[in-house]
Scaffold this motif. Structure first.
Motif, PDB file in Angstrom:
ATOM      1  N   GLY A  51     -44.199  42.395 -50.451  1.00 17.40           N
ATOM      2  CA  GLY A  51     -43.879  43.787 -50.688  1.00 17.40           C
ATOM      3  C   GLY A  51     -45.135  44.508 -51.113  1.00 17.40           C
ATOM      4  O   GLY A  51     -46.234  43.951 -51.063  1.00 17.40           O
ATOM      5  N   VAL A  52     -44.992  45.752 -51.556  1.00 13.81           N
ATOM      6  CA  VAL A  52     -46.155  46.503 -51.999  1.00 13.81           C
ATOM      7  C   VAL A  52     -46.795  45.858 -53.216  1.00 13.81           C
ATOM      8  O   VAL A  52     -48.004  45.850 -53.389  1.00 13.81           O
ATOM      9  N   GLU A  53     -45.958  45.280 -54.090  1.00 14.51           N
ATOM     10  CA  GLU A  53     -46.479  44.672 -55.302  1.00 14.51           C
ATOM     11  C   GLU A  53     -45.920  43.265 -55.446  1.00 14.51           C
ATOM     12  O   GLU A  53     -44.814  42.987 -54.994  1.00 14.51           O
ATOM     13  N   PRO A  54     -46.678  42.353 -56.061  1.00 14.71           N
ATOM     14  CA  PRO A  54     -46.170  40.986 -56.244  1.00 14.71           C
ATOM     15  C   PRO A  54     -44.928  40.983 -57.121  1.00 14.71           C
ATOM     16  O   PRO A  54     -44.852  41.700 -58.113  1.00 14.71           O
ATOM     17  N   ALA A  55     -43.960  40.199 -56.741  1.00 15.85           N
ATOM     18  CA  ALA A  55     -42.741  40.077 -57.539  1.00 15.85           C
ATOM     19  C   ALA A  55     -42.062  38.763 -57.191  1.00 15.85           C
ATOM     20  O   ALA A  55     -42.071  38.334 -56.044  1.00 15.85           O
ATOM     21  N   GLY A  56     -41.495  38.145 -58.202  1.00 14.86           N
ATOM     22  CA  GLY A  56     -40.710  36.946 -57.956  1.00 14.86           C
ATOM     23  C   GLY A  56     -39.285  37.316 -57.599  1.00 14.86           C
ATOM     24  O   GLY A  56     -38.907  38.481 -57.596  1.00 14.86           O
ATOM     25  N   GLY A  57     -38.482  36.316 -57.267  1.00  8.48           N
ATOM     26  CA  GLY A  57     -37.083  36.564 -56.974  1.00  8.48           C
ATOM     27  C   GLY A  57     -36.227  36.216 -58.172  1.00  8.48           C
ATOM     28  O   GLY A  57     -36.671  35.587 -59.125  1.00  8.48           O
ATOM     29  N   PHE A  58     -34.975  36.655 -58.122  1.00  9.16           N
ATOM     30  CA  PHE A  58     -34.026  36.335 -59.173  1.00  9.16           C
ATOM     31  C   PHE A  58     -33.524  34.916 -58.967  1.00  9.16           C
ATOM     32  O   PHE A  58     -33.084  34.553 -57.881  1.00  9.16           O
ATOM     33  N   GLY A  59     -33.607  34.092 -60.016  1.00 14.44           N
ATOM     34  CA  GLY A  59     -33.371  32.669 -59.889  1.00 14.44           C
ATOM     35  C   GLY A  59     -32.015  32.270 -59.347  1.00 14.44           C
ATOM     36  O   GLY A  59     -31.897  31.230 -58.701  1.00 14.44           O
ATOM     37  N   ILE A  60     -30.968  33.068 -59.583  1.00 16.60           N
ATOM     38  CA  ILE A  60     -29.641  32.684 -59.110  1.00 16.60           C
ATOM     39  C   ILE A  60     -29.219  33.493 -57.891  1.00 16.60           C
ATOM     40  O   ILE A  60     -28.047  33.508 -57.531  1.00 16.60           O
ATOM     41  N   ALA A  61     -30.183  34.173 -57.258  1.00 19.82           N
ATOM     42  CA  ALA A  61     -29.886  34.880 -56.015  1.00 19.82           C
ATOM     43  C   ALA A  61     -29.937  33.890 -54.861  1.00 19.82           C
ATOM     44  O   ALA A  61     -30.904  33.147 -54.713  1.00 19.82           O
ATOM     45  N   GLU A  62     -28.883  33.879 -54.047  1.00 18.51           N
ATOM     46  CA  GLU A  62     -28.854  32.979 -52.899  1.00 18.51           C
ATOM     47  C   GLU A  62     -29.880  33.450 -51.862  1.00 18.51           C
ATOM     48  O   GLU A  62     -30.094  34.635 -51.659  1.00 18.51           O
ATOM     49  N   GLU A  63     -30.525  32.512 -51.219  1.00 18.24           N
ATOM     50  CA  GLU A  63     -31.580  32.836 -50.250  1.00 18.24           C
ATOM     51  C   GLU A  63     -31.509  31.831 -49.105  1.00 18.24           C
ATOM     52  O   GLU A  63     -32.055  30.726 -49.187  1.00 18.24           O
ATOM     53  N   TYR A  64     -30.807  32.223 -48.043  1.00 11.31           N
ATOM     54  CA  TYR A  64     -30.598  31.323 -46.912  1.00 11.31           C
ATOM     55  C   TYR A  64     -31.752  31.351 -45.910  1.00 11.31           C
ATOM     56  O   TYR A  64     -31.740  30.598 -44.943  1.00 11.31           O
ATOM     57  N   ARG A  65     -32.754  32.187 -46.117  1.00 11.19           N
ATOM     58  CA  ARG A  65     -33.880  32.263 -45.171  1.00 11.19           C
ATOM     59  C   ARG A  65     -34.868  31.129 -45.351  1.00 11.19           C
ATOM     60  O   ARG A  65     -35.642  30.834 -44.439  1.00 11.19           O
ATOM     61  N   TYR A  66     -34.862  30.493 -46.535  1.00 11.69           N
ATOM     62  CA  TYR A  66     -35.909  29.521 -46.849  1.00 11.69           C
ATOM     63  C   TYR A  66     -35.355  28.148 -47.205  1.00 11.69           C
ATOM     64  O   TYR A  66     -35.886  27.458 -48.061  1.00 11.69           O
ATOM     65  N   THR A  67     -34.278  27.752 -46.563  1.00  8.19           N
ATOM     66  CA  THR A  67     -33.723  26.420 -46.793  1.00  8.19           C
ATOM     67  C   THR A  67     -34.217  25.453 -45.721  1.00  8.19           C
ATOM     68  O   THR A  67     -34.792  25.858 -44.703  1.00  8.19           O
ATOM     69  N   VAL A  68     -33.976  24.167 -45.943  1.00 11.67           N
ATOM     70  CA  VAL A  68     -34.362  23.153 -44.957  1.00 11.67           C
ATOM     71  C   VAL A  68     -33.712  23.463 -43.610  1.00 11.67           C
ATOM     72  O   VAL A  68     -34.355  23.401 -42.548  1.00 11.67           O
ATOM     73  N   GLU A  69     -32.426  23.826 -43.644  1.00 14.98           N
ATOM     74  CA  GLU A  69     -31.712  24.120 -42.399  1.00 14.98           C
ATOM     75  C   GLU A  69     -32.321  25.320 -41.682  1.00 14.98           C
ATOM     76  O   GLU A  69     -32.410  25.353 -40.445  1.00 14.98           O
ATOM     77  N   ALA A  70     -32.754  26.332 -42.467  1.00 16.61           N
ATOM     78  CA  ALA A  70     -33.372  27.519 -41.862  1.00 16.61           C
ATOM     79  C   ALA A  70     -34.684  27.163 -41.176  1.00 16.61           C
ATOM     80  O   ALA A  70     -34.942  27.575 -40.036  1.00 16.61           O
ATOM     81  N   PHE A  71     -35.519  26.381 -41.843  1.00 12.58           N
ATOM     82  CA  PHE A  71     -36.813  26.027 -41.250  1.00 12.58           C
ATOM     83  C   PHE A  71     -36.650  25.123 -40.026  1.00 12.58           C
ATOM     84  O   PHE A  71     -37.447  25.200 -39.079  1.00 12.58           O
ATOM     85  N   ARG A  72     -35.637  24.309 -40.020  1.00 16.66           N
ATOM     86  CA  ARG A  72     -35.371  23.523 -38.815  1.00 16.66           C
ATOM     87  C   ARG A  72     -35.027  24.436 -37.639  1.00 16.66           C
ATOM     88  O   ARG A  72     -35.429  24.186 -36.496  1.00 16.66           O
ATOM     89  N   GLU A  73     -34.287  25.505 -37.945  1.00 13.84           N
ATOM     90  CA  GLU A  73     -33.935  26.476 -36.899  1.00 13.84           C
ATOM     91  C   GLU A  73     -35.178  27.189 -36.382  1.00 13.84           C
ATOM     92  O   GLU A  73     -35.367  27.356 -35.167  1.00 13.84           O
ATOM     93  N   TYR A  74     -36.045  27.616 -37.299  1.00 11.40           N
ATOM     94  CA  TYR A  74     -37.275  28.296 -36.881  1.00 11.40           C
ATOM     95  C   TYR A  74     -38.143  27.376 -36.013  1.00 11.40           C
ATOM     96  O   TYR A  74     -38.618  27.772 -34.940  1.00 11.40           O
TER      97      TYR A  74
END
Length: 787
Positions: free
Chosen positions: A381-404
């Protein structure tokens, strides 16, 4: 006592209003504060439901049906007044580290926002206590109203800001009071409706939404010369456009580049996440070649590229500059795409004019046979920021990277760009997750990875086949020309990794090396300060890095800042502890009151069996709801669509189930919760496969199919609660308010407990706990009825 139709209408409208108000609060807090604090405040405030049962148990005079109209009036008044009062309270979670008054302000928020939920609870519990034999119809009206409210509020937020929606929702609750009451109640109701209308039409300054000064938008527009341009509202996000020096967006730009950047317009999402749109001026785009993100183009010409979540479009301009034959864009935020097309099309060079889709990138890929030379995924993003720890994130899972990886050409590249936020954790978990995906596909990752870092960002490159000597030479040349450092490259030495942008040690290189070495990975991961183990779909909390055993060391490492722990997900235990303590008080008070009035009333009859029954129903229902929302985020591609679909489907079908249970007495036995437990076990087994099968379908087809999937459990979930109230009314009617308090407190306790459990046993494990809760409820019901 016969059930007046006016009671059902009042319950329907009041329940619709209260659910809509809850949704509006979440949106208001997401904009004014942050989503995770919205979650905390709304969760605690909803204990007002449980408090209403406690109040009725301690004061039976409140159970008079004549009070229902007045409760609806109080509901409408408290909605507007709670927003106006809290909007003037200077709560800002960032200040908690040095301003102790913030704890007092949080308590005020809890108390103020609990009032609407307290009054809707009084209204419902009074009706259930007075006509418990009609519990099926009452519960049906309640849930059908709530389902209607969950959908209706979405349409409302397409038209107006959420803070203005409060006034209209308040007027709906007041209309329910008007229809129920006598002349005096009608007169008072009209006066407050007129006040709501005046606030809605005139939007006075004191009622405008106050946004934390520490959020990205507020910080950006305080810069000298900054100008706010426009605001767009949708049910799922608020977008703001602005011009500000803070919108300078060139992540990791080589320090040797000294020319001016092209014009850029900042965009904020919910006043927090910032991105920028860059003017498509060919004469000023040379800076793109000096970004770490241009690394994949140094390894040869690309015929096709898939850009996932390009946000403001910087990576689209980069692909255009390098004359990629076909550029496909998939952006998860449809509102952002619409704004860039309609309002900034000419300025941005029409970056989203063609070959653009909205949704989750991995879902778009599922079932397609297309292969790409480059798949680019930016975390910037425009500025560095971490994510919220309990926010689900399906873009960066093992299954997602296998798809990519499966959709790359044989020599294709997967490229990820991210900020370097010390201490390292995000990039290390990415690397570990990609390594796990590649190993599951039969590849050794160490020969496939290259990573280049600048002073502030990292470009991580993964090739489907091993990097050739020509590739390695090209990466080295790219880094040397821009004075970037090599974080990882096959055969790289530690000394070569720390040349231009000096780090105190070469630990960064060593971390990459050890993670990509299967023999050293587990040892490194076990010893590392943060949890960087691979993330999978069953518990997709990519940004949750904390290890419980390392809390004290983490606290020291992060500068003794406790706010970091809340952002990382430890707000959940904070909520859980608060809910438990308050719930114990709310549940204990009726017991004390009943013991004083009639010491034998608590243990007499079957009341002691029904109280745990209602607790189990509260836990079971919310466990199912939370798990299905989280699981359907992957299917429906964004959290808002998942929340709207699951809430509407479960509430509407549960309402229908309640009416069916009222009509057919055969459904009022223990067979229903037992059948529900069996159905949940079946969903536990089949849901992952069904979700994977449905991913390639269009969004609205998936919404319709998801709705259909949710109806069977929803119908069964709507029957046990009114069944228990009816039976309790026949045996010990005085315990109904206590049972209501028990169920209400457990319903609020369940969401944070469910997410905490998911981190340990995954979504599938929590669904099994829900099945267990209903199975135990069936046992309690059998004991209570003597069947």
């Amino acid at each position: 006592m016969n059930l007046d139709r006016k009671v059902l209408i009042t319950i329907f409208i009041s329940s619709a209003s209260s659910l809509a108000f809850e949704v509006l609060l979440t949106r208001i807090f997401s904009i004014s504060l942050w989503y995770h604090f919205a979650f905390m405040i709304v969760s605690i405030a909803m204990l007002g439901f449980g408090a209403s049962g406690t109040a009725l148990a301690l004061n039976p005079r409140l159970r008079d049906m004549s009070g229902i109209g007045w409760y609806a009036l109080a509901l409408g008044i408290s909605m507007t007044s709670s927003y106006l009062v809290t909007n003037r309270i200077p709560l800002d979670p960032v200040r908690l580290g040095w301003d102790k008054w913030q704890l007092f302000y949080i308590a005020l928020y809890y108390l103020t926002f609990s009032l609407p939920f307290f009054f809707i609870g009084l209204l419902l519990a009074t009706a259930f206590s007075a006509v418990s034999k009609e519990s099926g119809r009452l519960y049906g009206a309640d849930l059908l109203g709530a389902g209607f409210g969950s959908l209706g509020v979405l349409g409302l937020m397409y038209r107006i800001p959420p803070e203005q929606g409060v006034y209209l929702i308040s007027m709906a609750a007041l209309a329910a009071a008007f229809g129920y009451g006598g002349k005096y109640l009608k007169l008072v109701t009209v006066l407050f409706m007129a006040a709501d209308l005046a606030l809605f039409l005139h939007a006075p300054e004191f009622a405008k939404l106050r946004i934390s000064e520490y959020k990205g938008l507020e910080s950006a527009i305080r810069y000298p010369g900054a100008v706010h341009l426009k605001t767009w509202y949708t049910p799922f996000s608020r977008l703001d456009a602005f011009k500000s020096p803070a919108a300078r967006f060139a992540p990791g730009l080589a320090l040797s580049y000294l020319d001016r950047l092209p014009d850029q317009i900042g965009l904020s999402i919910d006043a927090g996440e910032l991105t920028a749109v860059t003017a498509a001026d060919e004469k000023k785009l040379a800076f793109l070649d000096q970004l770490p993100a241009s690394l994949p183009y140094a390894l040869g010409k690309k015929k096709s590229a898939l850009l996932l979540d390009p946000r403001g479009g910087l990576h689209v301009l980069l692909a255009n500059r390098h004359q990629v034959g076909r550029i496909v864009k998939v952006e998860t935020n449809p509102d952002l795409v619409r704004v860039l097309r309609e309002d900034f099309g000419a300025f941005s060079g029409g970056i989203y004019s063609d070959d653009t889709w909205t949704g989750l990138g991995r879902s778009w890929l599922k079932g397609r046979k297309e292969l790409f030379d480059l798949i680019d995924l930016s975390l910037l993003g425009v500025e560095p920021a971490g994510g919220f720890g309990i926010a689900e994130e399906y873009r960066y899972t093992v299954e997602a990277f296998r798809e990519y990886l499966a959709h790359l050409e044989p020599d294709g590249l997967l490229c990820l760009n991210l900020y370097i936020i010390p201490p390292p954790r995000l990039e290390l978990r990415l690397l570990a997750t990609i390594a796990a995906a590649m190993e599951e596909m039969g590849e050794a990752p160490s020969g496939h990875v290259a990573a280049v870092r600048s002073w502030g960002s990292l470009c991580l490159l993964v090739k489907k086949t091993p990097l050739s000597s020509a590739d390695i030479t090209a990466v080295r040349r790219f880094a040397a020309e821009r004075r970037f450092d090599l974080a990882y490259l096959p055969e790289l030495t530690a000394a070569e990794s720390n040349v231009h942008v000096k780090m105190p040690t070469t630990d960064y290189f060593a971390a990459f090396r050890d993670i990509l070495d299967p023999a050293a990975r587990k040892r490194f991961s076990d010893r590392y300060l943060f949890d960087i183990t691979p993330v999978r779909d069953d518990a997709p909390f990519f940004h949750h890095f904390l290890k419980f055993g390392n809390l004290s060391e983490t606290y020291r490492t992060m500068g003794r800042k406790w706010l970091f722990f809340l952002e990382e997900g430890y707000i959940l235990p904070a909520i859980f502890v608060q809910v438990v303590l308050i719930s114990l008080v709310l549940v204990a008070l009726p017991a004390i009151g009943l013991r004083k009035k009639d010491p034998g009333d608590i243990g007499r009859g079957t009341g002691k069996v029904f109280l745990p029954y209602f607790a189990l129903l509260g836990l079971g229902y919310m466990f199912v709801e939370i798990v299905l929302i989280q699981k359907f985020i992957l299917l429906l591609e964004t959290p808002p669509y998942a929340v709207a679909t699951v809430l509407a489907a479960l509430l509407a079908s549960s309402g229908a189930g309640s009416l069916l249970g009222h009509r057919y007495p055969l459904l009022q036995g223990a067979v229903t919760p037992f059948a529900l437990a069996m159905l949940l076990l079946l969903y536990h087994l089949l849901l992952p496969g069904i979700t994977a099968t449905l991913l390639p379908f269009s969004l609205w087809v998936k919404v319709a199919l998801a709705f259909a999937l949710l109806v069977p459990p929803g119908i069964l979930m709507g029957i046990p609660f009114p069944t228990g109230l009816k039976l309790l009314g026949e045996q010990q009617i005085s315990l109904i308010p206590w049972a209501w308090a028990m169920n209400g407190c457990c319903s609020v306790l369940a969401p944070p407990l469910a997410v905490i459990c998911v981190m340990g046993i995954g979504f599938s494990g929590v669904l099994l706990l829900a099945a267990l809760a209903y199975f135990l409820a069936a046992i309690c019901l059998t004991a209570g009825t003597g069947d």
